[in-house]
Design a protein around this motif. Sequence first.
Motif, PDB file in Angstrom:
ATOM      1  N   ARG A  30       0.834  -1.208   0.000  1.00  0.00           N
ATOM      2  CA  ARG A  30       0.000   0.000   0.000  1.00  0.00           C
ATOM      3  C   ARG A  30       0.868   1.258   0.000  1.00  0.00           C
ATOM      4  O   ARG A  30       0.519   2.255  -0.633  1.00  0.00           O
ATOM      5  CB  ARG A  30      -0.937  -0.018   1.207  1.00  0.00           C
ATOM      6  N   GLU A  31       1.993   1.213   0.691  1.00  0.00           N
ATOM      7  CA  GLU A  31       2.897   2.361   0.674  1.00  0.00           C
ATOM      8  C   GLU A  31       3.474   2.595  -0.718  1.00  0.00           C
ATOM      9  O   GLU A  31       3.735   3.739  -1.112  1.00  0.00           O
ATOM     10  CB  GLU A  31       4.042   2.152   1.671  1.00  0.00           C
ATOM     11  N   PHE A  32       3.692   1.511  -1.461  1.00  0.00           N
ATOM     12  CA  PHE A  32       4.337   1.609  -2.767  1.00  0.00           C
ATOM     13  C   PHE A  32       3.355   1.875  -3.905  1.00  0.00           C
ATOM     14  O   PHE A  32       3.750   1.921  -5.065  1.00  0.00           O
ATOM     15  CB  PHE A  32       5.125   0.324  -3.065  1.00  0.00           C
ATOM     16  N   THR A  33       2.092   2.033  -3.589  1.00  0.00           N
ATOM     17  CA  THR A  33       1.096   2.318  -4.622  1.00  0.00           C
ATOM     18  C   THR A  33       0.286   3.549  -4.233  1.00  0.00           C
ATOM     19  O   THR A  33       0.331   4.009  -3.096  1.00  0.00           O
ATOM     20  CB  THR A  33       0.132   1.131  -4.815  1.00  0.00           C
ATOM     21  N   ARG A  34      -0.435   4.080  -5.207  1.00  0.00           N
ATOM     22  CA  ARG A  34      -1.343   5.191  -4.931  1.00  0.00           C
ATOM     23  C   ARG A  34      -2.711   4.862  -5.507  1.00  0.00           C
ATOM     24  O   ARG A  34      -2.847   4.028  -6.417  1.00  0.00           O
ATOM     25  CB  ARG A  34      -0.816   6.511  -5.491  1.00  0.00           C
TER      26      ARG A  34
END
Length: 411
Positions: free
Chosen positions: A400-404
Amino acid sequence: MSKVVERFPAGGPVTVEDLLAALRSAPTDGPLTVGDERVVEFLVAFARRLLRPAVARRHPELASLGFFLRRGELARVRDRVAETPGELRFPRGLVFHVPPANVDTIFVYSWALAALAGNSNVVRISSRSAGAADAVLDALNETLADAHPALRETQRMVTYGRDDAVTAALSAAADLRVIWGGDGSVTDLRRHPLAPHARDVTFPDRSSFTVIGVAGWLAASEAERDAAALGLYNDAYWFDQAACSSPRAVYWIGPAAEAGTAQADLRARLRAVLDGKRPEVDAAMAVQKRVATYGLAVEGTATGIRFDGNDLATVELTDPGDIPRRWLGVGTFPQARVDALADLAPVVVRRDQTVTHFGFDAAELTAFARTVAGRGIDRLVPIGTALDFAATWDGYDLMREFTRITTVGVR
């Protein structure tokens, strides 16, 4: 112009400007997407190389990495960011990773997840990294020979010295910066500003400990106790007890009389493991351990110290709250006893990351976590699995941190 040395894909020095220009170019067959099959195929092929017997014999810690990158595990990780009606997932863009030198394979985990999320990546590999890190880079470059060109075009691992100009340029270009290391490293890197829309994911100084239920230990079979001793060895000795999740203290939970028996039993079993594994502890390390442990006695936080050779030291703490969270040297285990698991809750601080456990059921561990209530401890895992990386780490859901997210709504 400042230069970096490309380690993956392997190459010579390039300017940071040329590196960033190449990463900004559109990759072959279009940009990477979240869960991109081109990345999956590459990671699965890379994992197979890590699991080859010759590699596993030289660097047993790479087996965990190889298992983490199997197709089934990648599918489960990818499912964490599956799109839902009205909610689309996209990569963040360019991710700049700065891993520590003392745990020389941790960079692969965050890089692999960021790549699986469809991001372009630049990873700074410390010039001090060797051994397992070199084996990883060799395997990555071997895998690249049969990989889709998009992997070569979007992923870089580089080495450079203390060059603020390079760090500043990579930070300014990043959509997300991932910083592993001590508090000092995090603070130092934050001197270099990010773009207004970008942000940091940080992994600063952490400490971890083991809890063992006295009743559970004494009731366990011989095989279970032998496995636990081997597990403690793997947790503590693979990275010289310097990894954030390596246990640096052991708490015994239960009556004092039985606790002494359980402690002696574990120490004997761990001694047997060490005699078989023969970890290298050089003279300088042995001296440092003695200075550090006797320093605890001088400070009044230790009531007893025992050395079983250069590779094993146990320290009896004056009080459970006297846990020394600093690194004391590989194979050093401060110990204390409490009556109940809940008695450790006041000891926990935000810096505490991993609790490895033996002799407790899920209900007891859940109750303890609820008592701590998020003031510390990000994971409670069985003894022997402290170093098993997961897509949720230090409280971050990394995919989730690596996506938007882009939301789509209609009337």
